[in-house]
Design an enzyme around this catalytic site. Structure first.
Site, short mmCIF file in Angstrom:
data_model
loop_
_atom_site.label_atom_id
_atom_site.label_comp_id
_atom_site.label_asym_id
_atom_site.label_seq_id
_atom_site.Cartn_x
_atom_site.Cartn_y
_atom_site.Cartn_z
N ASP A 47 23.80 17.71 94.09
CA ASP A 47 24.17 17.36 95.46
C ASP A 47 25.06 18.39 96.14
OD1 ASP A 47 23.20 14.88 96.62
OD2 ASP A 47 24.12 13.87 94.91
N GLU A 58 20.06 17.47 79.93
CA GLU A 58 19.45 16.41 79.12
C GLU A 58 18.33 17.07 78.31
OE1 GLU A 58 19.94 13.27 82.82
OE2 GLU A 58 18.13 14.45 82.57
#
Length: 189
Positions: free
Chosen positions: A119, A129
């Site tokens: 963002d 991940e």
């Protein structure tokens, strides 16, 4: 509009976009490569019978640190959280996409499940991940190029930029950070 190599370099040089440490050799035609840090969060499968999204996951994971010159072995179908060496500081009118390197993807390594979006106004190290979709273990080395960030200009600066005091759960992270999904349930009360 996606920033070109020239625009990325200019944004970093002016201080508008923060990438630290910055190595100009990591800039690609429309992205900048990011490197793998040596700290990883791994699941401890003996702590609980299941993951409850309404509960913190911190006690389900253990931080391990590998030596800078040694590999982290990722076994088939294993999932760990890693982090970028680079600390990213986004302005309030740019967003970024994290993507894995195709050379690693061809070996079965993916570096984000769903959290590939950064963002406007985010600041911190990017949590990765990391999964091994292959059938053989793979050695990942601290310092290796693990992914790339591409940057897009927003139509206007964000009215509610991501950051402390704005409901952001991961702003300022310095190490791989476990899920804070449970905070959604606390805030909705």
């Amino acid at each position: 509009m996606i920033l070109s190599d020239r625009s990325i370099a200019e944004a970093i040089a002016s201080g508008r976009l923060g990438i630290e440490p910055f190595d100009p050799k990591l800039i690609q035609p429309s992205s900048i490569d990011v490197r793998l840090d040596n700290k990883f969060l791994v699941f401890r499968n003996t702590k609980r019978a299941f993951i409850d999204v309404k509960q913190p996951a911190d006690d389900l994971m253990e931080m391990i640190e590998v030596a800078l010159d040694e590999p982290m072995f990722l076994h088939p179908h294993e999932f760990v959280l890693g982090s970028t060496i680079e600390r990213v500081r986004m302005p309030d009118d740019l967003v970024a996409r994290l993507e894995g390197r195709s050379s690693l993807g061809r070996l079965g390594v993916v570096i984000h499940s769903t959290a590939g979006f950064i963002d406007a106004a985010f600041e911190g190290h990017v949590t990765l991940e990391i999964s091994n979709l292959a059938n053989l273990p793979i050695a990942l080395y601290p310092g290796m190029r693990i992914g790339q960030l591409s940057f897009s200009l927003m139509t206007t600066p964000a009215e509610r930029p991501y950051g402390p005091g704005r409901g952001s759960k991961y702003s300022g992270q310095n190490v791989p950070t476990a899920s804070r999904l449970y905070m959604d349930f606390q805030q909705s009360r």
